[in-house]
Design a protein around this motif. Sequence first.
Motif, PDB file in Angstrom:
ATOM      1  N   HIS A 164       0.830  -1.205   0.000  1.00 46.83           N
ATOM      2  CA  HIS A 164       0.000   0.000   0.000  1.00 46.83           C
ATOM      3  C   HIS A 164       0.867   1.259   0.000  1.00 46.83           C
ATOM      4  O   HIS A 164       0.641   2.172  -0.801  1.00 46.83           O
ATOM      5  CB  HIS A 164      -0.932   0.000   1.222  1.00 46.83           C
ATOM      6  N   PHE A 165       1.847   1.317   0.890  1.00 45.02           N
ATOM      7  CA  PHE A 165       2.725   2.482   0.958  1.00 45.02           C
ATOM      8  C   PHE A 165       3.442   2.706  -0.372  1.00 45.02           C
ATOM      9  O   PHE A 165       3.432   3.813  -0.909  1.00 45.02           O
ATOM     10  CB  PHE A 165       3.753   2.331   2.093  1.00 45.02           C
ATOM     11  N   GLU A 166       4.059   1.664  -0.899  1.00 48.44           N
ATOM     12  CA  GLU A 166       4.826   1.800  -2.142  1.00 48.44           C
ATOM     13  C   GLU A 166       3.939   2.195  -3.315  1.00 48.44           C
ATOM     14  O   GLU A 166       4.339   3.000  -4.157  1.00 48.44           O
ATOM     15  CB  GLU A 166       5.600   0.520  -2.422  1.00 48.44           C
ATOM     16  N   ALA A 167       2.734   1.670  -3.378  1.00 49.48           N
ATOM     17  CA  ALA A 167       1.804   2.038  -4.457  1.00 49.48           C
ATOM     18  C   ALA A 167       1.448   3.521  -4.383  1.00 49.48           C
ATOM     19  O   ALA A 167       1.398   4.210  -5.421  1.00 49.48           O
ATOM     20  CB  ALA A 167       0.544   1.182  -4.382  1.00 49.48           C
ATOM     21  N   GLN A 168       1.212   4.022  -3.177  1.00 52.12           N
ATOM     22  CA  GLN A 168       0.874   5.439  -3.012  1.00 52.12           C
ATOM     23  C   GLN A 168       2.052   6.339  -3.386  1.00 52.12           C
ATOM     24  O   GLN A 168       1.876   7.362  -4.055  1.00 52.12           O
ATOM     25  CB  GLN A 168       0.440   5.724  -1.566  1.00 52.12           C
ATOM     26  N   ILE A 169       3.248   5.954  -2.982  1.00 54.02           N
ATOM     27  CA  ILE A 169       4.445   6.739  -3.280  1.00 54.02           C
ATOM     28  C   ILE A 169       4.707   6.761  -4.786  1.00 54.02           C
ATOM     29  O   ILE A 169       5.053   7.802  -5.348  1.00 54.02           O
ATOM     30  CB  ILE A 169       5.669   6.186  -2.509  1.00 54.02           C
ATOM     31  N   LYS A 170       4.540   5.633  -5.455  1.00 51.78           N
ATOM     32  CA  LYS A 170       4.753   5.570  -6.909  1.00 51.78           C
ATOM     33  C   LYS A 170       3.824   6.509  -7.659  1.00 51.78           C
ATOM     34  O   LYS A 170       4.172   7.001  -8.727  1.00 51.78           O
ATOM     35  CB  LYS A 170       4.561   4.138  -7.412  1.00 51.78           C
ATOM     36  N   GLN A 171       2.650   6.769  -7.119  1.00 52.11           N
ATOM     37  CA  GLN A 171       1.668   7.621  -7.793  1.00 52.11           C
ATOM     38  C   GLN A 171       1.886   9.105  -7.530  1.00 52.11           C
ATOM     39  O   GLN A 171       1.330   9.945  -8.234  1.00 52.11           O
ATOM     40  CB  GLN A 171       0.250   7.243  -7.360  1.00 52.11           C
ATOM     41  N   ASP A 172       2.685   9.452  -6.527  1.00 50.16           N
ATOM     42  CA  ASP A 172       2.849  10.858  -6.149  1.00 50.16           C
ATOM     43  C   ASP A 172       3.949  11.502  -6.986  1.00 50.16           C
ATOM     44  O   ASP A 172       5.118  11.150  -6.873  1.00 50.16           O
ATOM     45  CB  ASP A 172       3.166  10.983  -4.659  1.00 50.16           C
ATOM     46  N   GLU A 173       3.600  12.469  -7.802  1.00 50.90           N
ATOM     47  CA  GLU A 173       4.565  13.068  -8.710  1.00 50.90           C
ATOM     48  C   GLU A 173       5.591  13.966  -8.015  1.00 50.90           C
ATOM     49  O   GLU A 173       6.615  14.290  -8.594  1.00 50.90           O
ATOM     50  CB  GLU A 173       3.867  13.819  -9.830  1.00 50.90           C
ATOM     51  N   LYS A 174       5.342  14.371  -6.778  1.00 51.62           N
ATOM     52  CA  LYS A 174       6.334  15.161  -6.035  1.00 51.62           C
ATOM     53  C   LYS A 174       7.501  14.292  -5.565  1.00 51.62           C
ATOM     54  O   LYS A 174       8.580  14.803  -5.285  1.00 51.62           O
ATOM     55  CB  LYS A 174       5.703  15.855  -4.838  1.00 51.62           C
ATOM     56  N   VAL A 175       7.282  12.982  -5.476  1.00 59.89           N
ATOM     57  CA  VAL A 175       8.345  12.055  -5.074  1.00 59.89           C
ATOM     58  C   VAL A 175       9.114  11.662  -6.328  1.00 59.89           C
ATOM     59  O   VAL A 175       8.601  10.953  -7.184  1.00 59.89           O
ATOM     60  CB  VAL A 175       7.771  10.804  -4.371  1.00 59.89           C
ATOM     61  N   LEU A 176      10.363  12.137  -6.420  1.00 54.64           N
ATOM     62  CA  LEU A 176      11.184  11.826  -7.590  1.00 54.64           C
ATOM     63  C   LEU A 176      11.864  10.476  -7.460  1.00 54.64           C
ATOM     64  O   LEU A 176      12.060   9.779  -8.451  1.00 54.64           O
ATOM     65  CB  LEU A 176      12.246  12.910  -7.798  1.00 54.64           C
TER      66      LEU A 176
END
Length: 152
Positions: free
Chosen positions: A81-93
């Motif tokens: 769940h955490f990794e899926a959310q992070i992958k979708q966030d465009e601010k996280v390079l």
Amino acid sequence: MDAVDKQIIRCLQKNARITNQDLAEQVNLSPSPCLRRVKALEKAGIIKAYTLEVDNEAYGLPVTVFVSVQLEKHTQEVVRHFEAQIKQDEKVLECFVMTGKADYLLKVVAKDLHDYEHFVRHSLHAIGCVASIDTSFAYGVVKKTSLLPESY
């Protein structure tokens, strides 16, 4: 992968827009075998993509933040769940799985401190499984490269 392949990769890392003719000259091959090698490196997944480096400040995202994240639990479901959310966030390079105190290290860009606060409150906290967040702001860059070492 041999020494010529590594030369090709270094040349492309320095200038991904180089013509095949110029690349072939730099690695001492004729154009056809050079192009075949490039295509083989792409097919093997060694060359993953050709990208463009942009000046973050000129683009309007001058703030670079390194965020250490510790999860509450480490079940497969929570991690997925955490990794899926992070992958979708465009601010996280970039997002790295870490050893030590933090579970993840994120590289985040923002336009200002308020923008970063919004990211924390509405993106990271919204994930729901974060136990702690430790933030470090970069205030300068000493070295930035994607060029892999020539020898190893």
